[in-house]
Motif scaffolding. Structure first.
Motif, PDB file in Angstrom:
ATOM      1  N   GLY A  20      28.183  10.177  16.262  1.00  0.00           N
ATOM      2  CA  GLY A  20      28.758  10.107  17.603  1.00  0.00           C
ATOM      3  C   GLY A  20      28.498  11.362  18.404  1.00  0.00           C
ATOM      4  N   PRO A  21      28.734  11.270  19.726  1.00  0.00           N
ATOM      5  CA  PRO A  21      28.520  12.434  20.600  1.00  0.00           C
ATOM      6  C   PRO A  21      29.657  13.432  20.475  1.00  0.00           C
ATOM      7  CG  PRO A  21      29.328  10.565  21.875  1.00  0.00           C
ATOM      8  CD  PRO A  21      29.116  10.067  20.468  1.00  0.00           C
ATOM      9  N   PRO A  22      29.414  14.712  20.821  1.00  0.00           N
ATOM     10  CA  PRO A  22      30.477  15.708  20.782  1.00  0.00           C
ATOM     11  C   PRO A  22      31.692  15.244  21.579  1.00  0.00           C
ATOM     12  CG  PRO A  22      28.386  16.790  21.138  1.00  0.00           C
ATOM     13  CD  PRO A  22      28.128  15.306  21.221  1.00  0.00           C
ATOM     14  N   GLY A  23      32.848  15.442  20.997  1.00  0.00           N
ATOM     15  CA  GLY A  23      34.084  14.988  21.598  1.00  0.00           C
ATOM     16  C   GLY A  23      34.534  13.644  21.054  1.00  0.00           C
ATOM     17  N   GLU A  24      33.590  12.895  20.495  1.00  0.00           N
ATOM     18  CA  GLU A  24      33.895  11.588  19.922  1.00  0.00           C
ATOM     19  C   GLU A  24      33.310  11.475  18.510  1.00  0.00           C
ATOM     20  OE1 GLU A  24      32.473   8.607  22.635  1.00  0.00           O
ATOM     21  OE2 GLU A  24      33.337   9.637  24.359  1.00  0.00           O
ATOM     22  N   ARG A  25      33.015  12.608  17.908  1.00  0.00           N
ATOM     23  CA  ARG A  25      32.366  12.591  16.602  1.00  0.00           C
ATOM     24  C   ARG A  25      33.322  12.149  15.498  1.00  0.00           C
ATOM     25  NH1 ARG A  25      29.611  18.255  15.517  1.00  0.00           N
ATOM     26  NH2 ARG A  25      31.723  18.956  15.890  1.00  0.00           N
ATOM     27  N   THR A  26      32.768  11.434  14.531  1.00  0.00           N
ATOM     28  CA  THR A  26      33.473  11.116  13.297  1.00  0.00           C
ATOM     29  C   THR A  26      32.798  11.932  12.205  1.00  0.00           C
ATOM     30  OG1 THR A  26      33.929   8.870  14.066  1.00  0.00           O
ATOM     31  CG2 THR A  26      34.150   9.280  11.709  1.00  0.00           C
ATOM     32  N   ASP A  78      18.937  22.235   5.206  1.00  0.00           N
ATOM     33  CA  ASP A  78      19.126  20.787   5.261  1.00  0.00           C
ATOM     34  C   ASP A  78      19.717  20.428   6.613  1.00  0.00           C
ATOM     35  OD1 ASP A  78      19.629  18.096   4.999  1.00  0.00           O
ATOM     36  OD2 ASP A  78      20.839  18.266   3.200  1.00  0.00           O
ATOM     37  N   ASN A  79      18.849  20.117   7.547  1.00  0.00           N
ATOM     38  CA  ASN A  79      19.290  19.732   8.878  1.00  0.00           C
ATOM     39  C   ASN A  79      19.061  18.253   9.139  1.00  0.00           C
ATOM     40  OD1 ASN A  79      20.304  22.177   9.838  1.00  0.00           O
ATOM     41  ND2 ASN A  79      18.252  22.911  10.337  1.00  0.00           N
ATOM     42  N   GLU A  80      18.781  17.510   8.102  1.00  0.00           N
ATOM     43  CA  GLU A  80      18.536  16.087   8.256  1.00  0.00           C
ATOM     44  C   GLU A  80      19.840  15.365   8.589  1.00  0.00           C
ATOM     45  OE1 GLU A  80      15.467  14.666   8.168  1.00  0.00           O
ATOM     46  OE2 GLU A  80      14.831  16.749   8.062  1.00  0.00           O
ATOM     47  N   PRO A  81      19.748  14.267   9.343  1.00  0.00           N
ATOM     48  CA  PRO A  81      20.974  13.504   9.630  1.00  0.00           C
ATOM     49  C   PRO A  81      21.498  12.828   8.367  1.00  0.00           C
ATOM     50  CG  PRO A  81      19.035  12.368  10.479  1.00  0.00           C
ATOM     51  CD  PRO A  81      18.569  13.697   9.956  1.00  0.00           C
ATOM     52  N   LEU A  82      22.688  12.277   8.478  1.00  0.00           N
ATOM     53  CA  LEU A  82      23.250  11.519   7.362  1.00  0.00           C
ATOM     54  C   LEU A  82      22.329  10.352   7.030  1.00  0.00           C
ATOM     55  CD1 LEU A  82      26.999  11.356   8.471  1.00  0.00           C
ATOM     56  CD2 LEU A  82      26.028  12.774   6.668  1.00  0.00           C
ATOM     57  N   ASP A  83      22.291  10.001   5.749  1.00  0.00           N
ATOM     58  CA  ASP A  83      21.508   8.838   5.335  1.00  0.00           C
ATOM     59  C   ASP A  83      22.167   7.578   5.878  1.00  0.00           C
ATOM     60  OD1 ASP A  83      19.713  10.403   3.880  1.00  0.00           O
ATOM     61  OD2 ASP A  83      20.964  10.336   2.086  1.00  0.00           O
ATOM     62  N   THR A  84      21.347   6.616   6.240  1.00  0.00           N
ATOM     63  CA  THR A  84      21.884   5.352   6.759  1.00  0.00           C
ATOM     64  C   THR A  84      21.781   4.271   5.700  1.00  0.00           C
ATOM     65  OG1 THR A  84      19.735   4.847   7.736  1.00  0.00           O
ATOM     66  CG2 THR A  84      21.375   5.864   9.166  1.00  0.00           C
ATOM     67  N   PRO A  85      22.617   3.288   5.718  1.00  0.00           N
ATOM     68  CA  PRO A  85      23.693   3.085   6.683  1.00  0.00           C
ATOM     69  C   PRO A  85      24.900   3.952   6.333  1.00  0.00           C
ATOM     70  CG  PRO A  85      23.720   1.311   5.082  1.00  0.00           C
ATOM     71  CD  PRO A  85      22.533   2.187   4.745  1.00  0.00           C
ATOM     72  N   VAL A  86      25.583   4.427   7.375  1.00  0.00           N
ATOM     73  CA  VAL A  86      26.802   5.211   7.186  1.00  0.00           C
ATOM     74  C   VAL A  86      27.970   4.236   7.240  1.00  0.00           C
ATOM     75  CG1 VAL A  86      28.234   7.102   8.036  1.00  0.00           C
ATOM     76  CG2 VAL A  86      25.747   7.238   8.255  1.00  0.00           C
ATOM     77  N   GLU A  87      28.445   3.857   6.087  1.00  0.00           N
ATOM     78  CA  GLU A  87      29.562   2.915   5.988  1.00  0.00           C
ATOM     79  C   GLU A  87      30.727   3.626   5.310  1.00  0.00           C
ATOM     80  OE1 GLU A  87      28.013  -0.412   3.846  1.00  0.00           O
ATOM     81  OE2 GLU A  87      26.728  -1.033   5.509  1.00  0.00           O
ATOM     82  N   GLU A  88      31.831   3.726   6.023  1.00  0.00           N
ATOM     83  CA  GLU A  88      33.002   4.443   5.533  1.00  0.00           C
ATOM     84  C   GLU A  88      33.626   3.714   4.346  1.00  0.00           C
ATOM     85  OE1 GLU A  88      37.482   5.201   7.155  1.00  0.00           O
ATOM     86  OE2 GLU A  88      35.859   5.528   8.589  1.00  0.00           O
ATOM     87  N   GLU A  89      33.647   4.384   3.186  1.00  0.00           N
ATOM     88  CA  GLU A  89      34.304   3.821   2.000  1.00  0.00           C
ATOM     89  C   GLU A  89      35.819   3.922   2.133  1.00  0.00           C
ATOM     90  OE1 GLU A  89      32.976   2.307  -0.728  1.00  0.00           O
ATOM     91  OE2 GLU A  89      30.960   2.514   0.099  1.00  0.00           O
ATOM     92  N   VAL A 165      27.697  22.163  11.124  1.00  0.00           N
ATOM     93  CA  VAL A 165      28.169  20.884  11.670  1.00  0.00           C
ATOM     94  C   VAL A 165      29.436  21.087  12.489  1.00  0.00           C
ATOM     95  CG1 VAL A 165      29.195  18.668  11.001  1.00  0.00           C
ATOM     96  CG2 VAL A 165      27.069  19.409   9.948  1.00  0.00           C
ATOM     97  N   VAL A 166      30.366  21.868  11.980  1.00  0.00           N
ATOM     98  CA  VAL A 166      31.619  22.121  12.705  1.00  0.00           C
ATOM     99  C   VAL A 166      31.338  22.880  14.000  1.00  0.00           C
ATOM    100  CG1 VAL A 166      33.797  23.401  12.622  1.00  0.00           C
ATOM    101  CG2 VAL A 166      33.109  21.989  10.685  1.00  0.00           C
ATOM    102  N   ALA A 167      30.446  23.860  13.951  1.00  0.00           N
ATOM    103  CA  ALA A 167      30.152  24.684  15.128  1.00  0.00           C
ATOM    104  C   ALA A 167      29.342  23.938  16.184  1.00  0.00           C
ATOM    105  CB  ALA A 167      29.400  25.946  14.707  1.00  0.00           C
ATOM    106  N   ALA A 168      28.736  22.819  15.838  1.00  0.00           N
ATOM    107  CA  ALA A 168      27.872  22.089  16.764  1.00  0.00           C
ATOM    108  C   ALA A 168      28.635  21.231  17.759  1.00  0.00           C
ATOM    109  CB  ALA A 168      26.902  21.203  15.982  1.00  0.00           C
ATOM    110  N   GLY A 169      29.943  21.269  17.726  1.00  0.00           N
ATOM    111  CA  GLY A 169      30.748  20.452  18.628  1.00  0.00           C
ATOM    112  C   GLY A 169      30.802  21.037  20.027  1.00  0.00           C
ATOM    113  N   ARG A 170      31.784  20.586  20.785  1.00  0.00           N
ATOM    114  CA  ARG A 170      31.968  21.068  22.154  1.00  0.00           C
ATOM    115  C   ARG A 170      32.320  22.544  22.142  1.00  0.00           C
ATOM    116  NH1 ARG A 170      36.598  17.164  23.876  1.00  0.00           N
ATOM    117  NH2 ARG A 170      37.135  17.577  21.727  1.00  0.00           N
ATOM    118  N   PRO A 171      31.784  23.307  23.095  1.00  0.00           N
ATOM    119  CA  PRO A 171      32.127  24.730  23.141  1.00  0.00           C
ATOM    120  C   PRO A 171      33.582  24.914  23.547  1.00  0.00           C
ATOM    121  CG  PRO A 171      30.806  24.118  25.048  1.00  0.00           C
ATOM    122  CD  PRO A 171      30.855  22.912  24.145  1.00  0.00           C
TER     123      PRO A 171
END
Length: 195
Positions: A20-26, A78-89, A165-171
């Motif tokens: 998700g985009p910053p501010g709406e990230r999961t 390791d800057n790769e995105p999460l592996d897909t599919p991202v399904e919440e267990e 990852v935490v620092a990459a959010g909204r300033p």
């Protein structure tokens, strides 16, 4: 109801990431190994605390048990995105950390949020000298969990990525410290005026 333990000892990849985009990230912890992919959702503060407590655990293990700590890893390891599919267990309610002296590994356990836990509640246990067997009479024994065993090097890599990852959010707002939205925000330091 039976619980499921997703154990990766060790995983091929274990990372924190977002969707998700910053501010709406999961936020997710994701483990991959043996043809399995497990993603569990958690709060940003839990990711931040996990990285902080892992750092403390490695430092304590080095001090008490003489474990050799790896140097800081390169920022782009390791800057790769999460592996897909991202399904919440499941959604994480409790995070546990331990250091297994016999194998010189870190054990991270993410336990599903129980019915009485709120989604924003996070508990992070401290340093343990060794992994103890689970007590069969634990109240959370019927909750799903993700258990990962990492070498100190893999733990260091996880810490570095989690911090990025935490620092990459909204300033943060320079006045109040709350996250800035692209359209601005109602800053309490300005009595509610947009800035």
């Amino acid at each position: 109801m039976t619980h499921q333990v997703h154990a990766f000892e060790p995983p091929e990849r274990f990372v924190a990431g977002t969707v998700g985009p910053p501010g709406e990230r999961t936020f997710f912890l994701q483990a991959r190994g043996g043809g399995r992919l497990v993603s569990v959702a958690l709060e940003k503060v839990q990711v931040s605390l996990l990285a902080e407590k892992l750092e403390e655990l490695l430092t304590e293990a080095s001090r008490r048990f003489g474990v050799e700590l790896p140097e800081s890893v390169a920022a782009g390891s390791d800057n790769e995105p999460l592996d897909t599919p991202v399904e919440e267990e499941f959604r994480v309610g409790t995070l546990g950390l331990a250091f297994d002296v016999d194998t010189a590994t870190v054990v991270i356990e993410a336990i599903e949020a129980g019915e009485t836990e709120s989604e924003s509640e996070a508990e992070l246990t401290g340093v343990a000298e060794e992994v103890e067997d689970e007590d069969e009479d634990e109240p959370d024994e019927d909750l799903d969990r993700l258990r990962v065993r990492l070498t100190p090097q893999a733990a260091r890599e996880f810490i570095e990525r989690a911090r990025r990852v935490v620092a990459a959010g909204r300033p943060p707002c320079p006045l109040c410290g709350q996250p800035l939205d692209p359209a601005g925000h109602l800053c309490p330091r300005h009595n509610g005026y947009h800035r």
